[in-house]
Design a protein around this motif. Sequence first.
Motif, PDB file in Angstrom:
ATOM      1  N   ARG A  74      85.291 120.950  -7.236  1.00 49.93           N
ATOM      2  CA  ARG A  74      83.995 121.784  -7.730  1.00 49.93           C
ATOM      3  C   ARG A  74      83.793 122.057  -9.203  1.00 49.93           C
ATOM      4  NH1 ARG A  74      82.691 127.297  -8.124  1.00 49.93           N
ATOM      5  NH2 ARG A  74      84.759 127.580  -7.535  1.00 49.93           N
ATOM      6  N   PRO A  75      85.001 122.369  -9.819  1.00 50.85           N
ATOM      7  CA  PRO A  75      85.104 122.633 -11.235  1.00 50.85           C
ATOM      8  C   PRO A  75      84.597 121.442 -12.175  1.00 50.85           C
ATOM      9  CG  PRO A  75      87.117 123.490 -10.322  1.00 50.85           C
ATOM     10  CD  PRO A  75      86.612 122.395  -9.544  1.00 50.85           C
ATOM     11  N   ILE A  76      84.850 119.998 -11.711  1.00 47.92           N
ATOM     12  CA  ILE A  76      84.341 119.098 -12.312  1.00 47.92           C
ATOM     13  C   ILE A  76      82.864 118.697 -12.735  1.00 47.92           C
ATOM     14  CG2 ILE A  76      84.657 116.344 -12.515  1.00 47.92           C
ATOM     15  CD1 ILE A  76      87.068 116.541 -10.645  1.00 47.92           C
ATOM     16  N   SER A  77      82.563 118.890 -13.780  1.00 56.28           N
ATOM     17  CA  SER A  77      80.868 118.592 -14.144  1.00 56.28           C
ATOM     18  C   SER A  77      80.412 117.507 -13.282  1.00 56.28           C
ATOM     19  CB  SER A  77      80.665 118.665 -15.481  1.00 56.28           C
ATOM     20  OG  SER A  77      79.322 118.373 -15.675  1.00 56.28           O
ATOM     21  N   PRO A  78      79.356 117.716 -12.923  1.00 60.25           N
ATOM     22  CA  PRO A  78      78.773 116.445 -12.329  1.00 60.25           C
ATOM     23  C   PRO A  78      78.411 115.197 -13.301  1.00 60.25           C
ATOM     24  CG  PRO A  78      77.451 118.336 -11.437  1.00 60.25           C
ATOM     25  CD  PRO A  78      78.481 118.939 -12.323  1.00 60.25           C
ATOM     26  N   VAL A  79      78.215 115.789 -14.644  1.00 56.40           N
ATOM     27  CA  VAL A  79      77.950 114.636 -15.465  1.00 56.40           C
ATOM     28  C   VAL A  79      79.158 113.830 -15.892  1.00 56.40           C
ATOM     29  CG1 VAL A  79      77.519 114.408 -18.041  1.00 56.40           C
ATOM     30  CG2 VAL A  79      76.506 116.126 -16.703  1.00 56.40           C
ATOM     31  N   ALA A 135      73.151 110.497  -7.445  1.00 51.84           N
ATOM     32  CA  ALA A 135      74.641 111.066  -7.037  1.00 51.84           C
ATOM     33  C   ALA A 135      74.771 112.395  -7.858  1.00 51.84           C
ATOM     34  CB  ALA A 135      75.602 109.857  -7.426  1.00 51.84           C
ATOM     35  N   ILE A 136      74.477 112.461  -9.139  1.00 54.47           N
ATOM     36  CA  ILE A 136      74.848 113.472  -9.806  1.00 54.47           C
ATOM     37  C   ILE A 136      74.229 114.743  -9.436  1.00 54.47           C
ATOM     38  CG2 ILE A 136      74.453 114.574 -12.348  1.00 54.47           C
ATOM     39  CD1 ILE A 136      74.957 111.977 -13.435  1.00 54.47           C
ATOM     40  N   ILE A 137      72.804 114.431  -9.015  1.00 55.69           N
ATOM     41  CA  ILE A 137      72.166 115.675  -8.495  1.00 55.69           C
ATOM     42  C   ILE A 137      72.744 116.072  -7.013  1.00 55.69           C
ATOM     43  CG2 ILE A 137      69.829 116.472  -7.714  1.00 55.69           C
ATOM     44  CD1 ILE A 137      68.847 114.123  -9.385  1.00 55.69           C
ATOM     45  N   PHE A 138      72.994 115.275  -6.319  1.00 53.45           N
ATOM     46  CA  PHE A 138      73.919 115.644  -4.994  1.00 53.45           C
ATOM     47  C   PHE A 138      74.957 116.399  -5.268  1.00 53.45           C
ATOM     48  CE2 PHE A 138      76.922 114.584  -1.759  1.00 53.45           C
ATOM     49  CZ  PHE A 138      76.100 114.699  -0.354  1.00 53.45           C
ATOM     50  N   VAL A 139      75.763 115.851  -6.113  1.00 51.89           N
ATOM     51  CA  VAL A 139      77.091 116.724  -6.498  1.00 51.89           C
ATOM     52  C   VAL A 139      76.735 117.958  -6.893  1.00 51.89           C
ATOM     53  CG1 VAL A 139      79.199 116.820  -7.702  1.00 51.89           C
ATOM     54  CG2 VAL A 139      78.451 114.699  -6.942  1.00 51.89           C
ATOM     55  N   ALA A 164      74.186 119.798  -6.138  1.00 47.92           N
ATOM     56  CA  ALA A 164      73.686 120.715  -4.950  1.00 47.92           C
ATOM     57  C   ALA A 164      74.378 120.934  -3.847  1.00 47.92           C
ATOM     58  CB  ALA A 164      72.357 120.256  -4.657  1.00 47.92           C
ATOM     59  N   PHE A 165      75.541 120.046  -3.759  1.00 50.04           N
ATOM     60  CA  PHE A 165      76.380 120.190  -2.671  1.00 50.04           C
ATOM     61  C   PHE A 165      77.298 121.280  -2.720  1.00 50.04           C
ATOM     62  CE2 PHE A 165      80.382 119.078  -0.613  1.00 50.04           C
ATOM     63  CZ  PHE A 165      79.952 118.811   0.715  1.00 50.04           C
ATOM     64  N   TYR A 166      78.239 121.420  -3.602  1.00 45.23           N
ATOM     65  CA  TYR A 166      79.060 122.638  -3.547  1.00 45.23           C
ATOM     66  C   TYR A 166      78.574 124.073  -3.316  1.00 45.23           C
ATOM     67  CZ  TYR A 166      82.462 118.769  -4.890  1.00 45.23           C
ATOM     68  OH  TYR A 166      83.154 118.012  -4.590  1.00 45.23           O
TER      69      TYR A 166
END
Length: 282
Positions: free
Chosen positions: A126-131, A150-154, A156-158
Amino acid sequence: MSAEASTYVPATPAPSRRRFAVRATLAAAARALVPTAGIVSLIGIWHLLAVSGLYSVDQLPGPVDALRASREAFSEGTLLPNIAASLARFAVAYLAAVAIAVPLGVFFGLRAAIWKAVDPVVQLLRPISPVAWFPLAVLWLGIGDLPAIAIIFVAAFYPTLLATVSAVRHVDPIFLRVARNFGTRPRDVVFKVVIPAAFPQIAVGLRIAVGAAWVYLVAGEMLGARTGLGFLIIDARNFLRTDLILMAMAVVGVLGFVIDRGVARLERRVDARWGISPEDHP
């Protein structure tokens, strides 16, 4: 004196009624204007900074310049297609994240032992930035819409997953015992007891996920997309069009506000269907 005379109440004079109506109208108008006061103040500060002389027109165009830029982009046919591209990516990624994270959150919330095994993995990722996932997303998914999605998904997912797990784990055990004592089937316990009781807190996670997904949507489009509001900002930067940059930023803010209000309205409709009052929200 008769009973009718002793209970007689004089009618309110017409001028008093009119004054009351005027005061009520003014109070209602004031309540309606309060939400816009902050926005008007922000635009006013922007305008004052633009005309203060601290910055040149190229460095900080004013609101009128941004409005002219929006008309230019609209007339050239670049504004609406980029807005549509951003909204499409956002809708696909956000709905996919919710569709996966909410059922998983309910499952993990009801299975404490499994969640104990999964939670360290989630807290590690979770702490890994989606970027930070973008280079790998390009390698795995190629150039185009999929890396941004994929970035947007990550993003919103957590928030959705963690809010759902927490909400389900904090459902009052009395609700579950009562349902089981009445012989309620496990499926009905989940859909008619657990989810309605947990929904107020799940909704908080959905609202947080909306904001995070919209922020990283623009970031993803700035990194690799060829359409969208993020791409519009990068393209305007390349041509030193600060007015277009500020216009695109304003559009991002307005659309984010509208999306957030839409999610809040949907939340209230679901609350009303399940008989949840506003006071039940955390």
